[in-house]
Write an enzyme that holds these catalytic residues in place. Structure first.
Site, mmCIF file in Angstrom:
data_model
loop_
_atom_site.group_PDB
_atom_site.id
_atom_site.type_symbol
_atom_site.label_atom_id
_atom_site.label_comp_id
_atom_site.label_asym_id
_atom_site.label_seq_id
_atom_site.Cartn_x
_atom_site.Cartn_y
_atom_site.Cartn_z
ATOM 1 N N SER A 190 -33.920 -19.444 -21.060
ATOM 2 C CA SER A 190 -32.577 -19.968 -20.835
ATOM 3 C C SER A 190 -32.351 -21.365 -21.399
ATOM 4 O O SER A 190 -31.229 -21.738 -21.686
ATOM 5 C CB SER A 190 -32.264 -19.962 -19.343
ATOM 6 O OG SER A 190 -33.250 -20.692 -18.640
ATOM 7 N N HIS A 218 -31.207 -13.600 -18.341
ATOM 8 C CA HIS A 218 -30.320 -14.067 -19.417
ATOM 9 C C HIS A 218 -30.227 -13.038 -20.542
ATOM 10 O O HIS A 218 -30.030 -13.406 -21.704
ATOM 11 C CB HIS A 218 -30.800 -15.408 -19.965
ATOM 12 C CG HIS A 218 -30.466 -16.564 -19.077
ATOM 13 N ND1 HIS A 218 -29.228 -17.181 -19.083
ATOM 14 C CD2 HIS A 218 -31.194 -17.184 -18.124
ATOM 15 C CE1 HIS A 218 -29.232 -18.152 -18.179
ATOM 16 N NE2 HIS A 218 -30.400 -18.170 -17.589
ATOM 17 N N LYS A 249 -25.262 -13.339 -13.334
ATOM 18 C CA LYS A 249 -24.930 -13.917 -14.634
ATOM 19 C C LYS A 249 -23.975 -12.980 -15.382
ATOM 20 O O LYS A 249 -22.827 -12.864 -14.991
ATOM 21 C CB LYS A 249 -26.218 -14.233 -15.390
ATOM 22 C CG LYS A 249 -26.973 -15.372 -14.681
ATOM 23 C CD LYS A 249 -28.181 -15.890 -15.428
ATOM 24 C CE LYS A 249 -28.687 -17.163 -14.760
ATOM 25 N NZ LYS A 249 -30.009 -17.016 -14.137
HETATM 26 C C1 LIG Z 1 -30.820 -17.469 -13.038
HETATM 27 C C2 LIG Z 1 -32.183 -16.961 -13.111
HETATM 28 C C3 LIG Z 1 -32.829 -16.473 -11.977
HETATM 29 C C4 LIG Z 1 -32.223 -16.551 -10.608
HETATM 30 O O1 LIG Z 1 -31.218 -15.605 -10.443
HETATM 31 P P1 LIG Z 1 -30.398 -15.593 -9.067
HETATM 32 O O2 LIG Z 1 -29.995 -14.181 -8.906
HETATM 33 O O3 LIG Z 1 -29.271 -16.546 -9.249
HETATM 34 O O4 LIG Z 1 -31.337 -16.047 -7.983
HETATM 35 C C5 LIG Z 1 -34.083 -15.924 -12.131
HETATM 36 N N1 LIG Z 1 -34.691 -15.883 -13.331
HETATM 37 C C6 LIG Z 1 -34.109 -16.370 -14.442
HETATM 38 C C7 LIG Z 1 -34.814 -16.281 -15.751
HETATM 39 C C8 LIG Z 1 -32.836 -16.928 -14.359
HETATM 40 O O5 LIG Z 1 -32.264 -17.434 -15.454
#
Ligand SMILES: *Cc1c(COP(=O)(O)O)cnc(C)c1O
Length: 415
Positions: A190, A218, A249
């Protein structure tokens, strides 16, 4: 009274220390739904300002999509607001199981288990499927939630240099004596917007008898020709042992995460993963919203195609303007500024020009690699991107960094 003046002063000093070091994170209040155009109160107490959002994880522009909102309303009407229970007591509705099947179909896996978040999925999965006889070998740049999950697991821990397959191979060789080897990576990283070479990792997994876990937070919904993820991009659909991902996301952006993969591994999580056993069910309204997201994604690839076009257009525009970017082919486009204060000042200048993009600096990225991370969305139209490009060019001129190399920027501002 334990929280006395000394205690208070101690915390106040620590917080002041963060401010003095330029590391204090100040939130900006958004008064509108998440979208390409948002209304922001910043600084706190000031009048609302309409700005273009270019730093959300809203990759597919589905966070406020009318069909998703409608489906959430329907969920609210037919299944209520909350379940007031964890899954195994009285918190499993038919739609939870339906969503698990839907996710498995989409990702090309045998089964899926939902978690309150991907942070929770990552916190629970390792200890549920490994023991002290096993080893976890993770990329050195994996997401914080994977690092925490690894810490919570009794298996041995090791790492390999970021995306370095020769280094990974040497570690796999070294750990042949362990019962299981689990290789752990993000699909799309990310902070840099680069991808893990999953084709090579699958080869190594086969050669050295290792399982592979990929966090697709992502990537799910847009990487690969039909948006299945990084495993589709690298032609290894069906060959990843464990996928974790988020619904917070691209996939509607509300909340929730999952572990998806071989059915026995998923069942191990259902029996043993602590965030699954001890935290509440995903709310029905969110589940029906996500189900609608998958209908949209499987009906057509229009949204991920548009995202790809937007990202290419944006990358080209910034490159031609003379910015230093991180190379890549994902909708994450980091504009490198190297210096933390410059990143913050640059972000402020963008905001004054009507563009919302925050600066990232240590400890979120390594020291000396401060940046503005831009993220594209299928919700952006060309006029958004052109306006945002204008703002970047104006700010770039203001700080005199257009056409400058990394070295030149560091000479001017330090790192
Ligand atoms: C955003 C993210 C998470 C966390 O996701 P949530 O559902 O918001 O807890 C986990 N791993 C990665 C790689 C992320 O970018």
């Amino acid at each position: 009274m334990a929280y006395n003046d000394t205690t208070r002063t101690m915390y106040q000093q620590t917080l002041q220390g963060l401010k003095d070091a330029g590391l204090f994170k100040q939130e900006r209040y958004i008064h509108s739904p998440q979208a390409a155009d948002i209304e922001v109160e910043y600084p706190s107490g000031s009048a609302l300002k309409k700005v273009i959002n270019i730093c959300a994880n809203n990759y597919l522009g589905l966070s406020s999509h009318p069909d998703v909102v409608k489906a959430a309303h329907e969920g609210l009407d037919t299944r209520g607001y909350g379940m007031s229970s964890v899954r195994f007591i009285c918190g499993t509705q038919d739609i939870h199981r339906e969503l698990e099947r839907r996710v498995s179909d989409f990702l090309g896996t045998e089964d899926t288990i939902l978690f309150p978040s991907c942070m929770d999925a990552n916190a629970g999965v390792f200890e549920a499927i490994l023991t002290k006889d096993d080893v976890m070998i993770s990329d050195r740049l994996v997401h914080a939630s994977l690092i925490d999950g690894i810490r919570l697991c009794s298996a041995m821990q090791d790492t390999y240099k970021h995306a370095d397959m020769a280094h990974l191979e040497s570690k796999l060789e070294m750990h042949q004596g362990r019962r299981h080897r689990l290789v752990i990576t993000d699909g799309v990283f990310s902070m840099d917007g680069d991808t893990a070479p999953l084709d090579k990792m699958v080869e190594l997994g086969e050669k050295y008898n290792a399982m592979i876990l990929v966090d697709e937070s992502h990537a799910s919904g847009f990487m690969g020709k039909t948006g299945r993820g990084t495993h589709e991009k690298y032609g290894v659909l069906g060959k990843i042992d464990v996928i974790t991902t988020t619904f917070g996301k691209a996939l509607g952006g509300a909340t929730g995460g999952c572990v998806s993969g071989h059915k026995e591994l998923v069942e191990m999580c259902r029996q043993k993963a602590r965030p699954y056993l001890f935290s509440n069910t995903i709310a029905p309204v969110v589940v029906t919203g996500i189900l609608r997201v998958f209908e949209i994604l499987t009906a057509s690839t229009e949204r991920r195609d548009k995202l790809e076009r937007n990202a290419a257009y944006w990358r080209k525009g910034l490159t031609e303007a003379g910015f230093v970017l991180k190379e890549g082919d994902t909708p994450i486009v980091p504009v490198m500024l190297f210096n933390a204060k410059l990143a913050q000042d640059f972000s402020r200048a963008l905001y004054d020009e009507g563009v919302y993009a925050v600066g990232f600096f240590f400890p979120v990225v390594p020291q000396g690699q401060a940046r503005i991370r831009t993220q594209l969305s299928a919700g952006h139209e060309i006029h958004h991107l052109d306006k945002a490009l204008d703002a970047f060019v104006k700010a770039g001129k203001k700080f005199n960094i257009l056409g400058k190399t990394k070295q030149e920027i560091i000479e001017m501002y330090g790192n």
